[in-house]
Design a protein around this motif. Structure first.
Motif, PDB file in Angstrom:
ATOM      1  N   GLY A 186       5.247   2.250  -5.949  1.00 18.85           N
ATOM      2  CA  GLY A 186       4.234   2.520  -5.188  1.00 18.85           C
ATOM      3  C   GLY A 186       4.034   3.811  -4.592  1.00 18.85           C
ATOM      4  O   GLY A 186       4.801   4.749  -4.738  1.00 18.85           O
TER       5      GLY A 186
ATOM      6  N   THR B 150      -2.322  -1.399 -13.957  1.00 17.30           N
ATOM      7  CA  THR B 150      -1.289  -1.751 -12.860  1.00 17.30           C
ATOM      8  C   THR B 150      -0.045  -1.599 -13.421  1.00 17.30           C
ATOM      9  O   THR B 150       0.485  -1.807 -14.369  1.00 17.30           O
TER      10      THR B 150
ATOM     11  N   THR C 172       1.337  -0.133  -8.116  1.00 16.98           N
ATOM     12  CA  THR C 172      -0.085   0.645  -7.708  1.00 16.98           C
ATOM     13  C   THR C 172      -0.705  -0.251  -8.922  1.00 16.98           C
ATOM     14  O   THR C 172      -0.601  -0.282 -10.203  1.00 16.98           O
TER      15      THR C 172
ATOM     16  N   SER D  42      -2.220   0.886  -3.673  1.00 20.84           N
ATOM     17  CA  SER D  42      -0.850   0.941  -3.905  1.00 20.84           C
ATOM     18  C   SER D  42      -0.207   0.483  -2.748  1.00 20.84           C
ATOM     19  O   SER D  42      -0.616   0.865  -1.400  1.00 20.84           O
TER      20      SER D  42
END
Length: 63
Positions: free
Chosen positions: A9, A4, A57, A51
């Motif tokens: 994004g 992560t 994301t 995302s």
């Protein structure tokens, strides 16, 4: 395993390189998409992407 980040994004279209060896990575910064793709191929797992624009994301490698 999940990875992560808290970056900007991206759209799912920008993650095509995760699923197609011939596709060029379309994101200039962030996770090493080609490394994730190669790892997934080496351990024979599925790649899932979540995302959200301006949130980050998460990429999941699922056996």
């Amino acid at each position: 395993m999940s990875i992560t980040d808290n970056g900007p994004g991206a759209t799912l279209d920008q993650f095509k390189a995760l699923y197609d060896d011939k596709e060029v990575v379309g994101i200039k910064t962030g996770l090493g998409l080609h490394l994730i793709r190669d790892l997934a191929k080496a351990i024979d797992c599925e790649i899932l992407v979540d995302s959200k624009i301006n949130e980050g994301t998460t990429i999941i490698l699922k056996l």
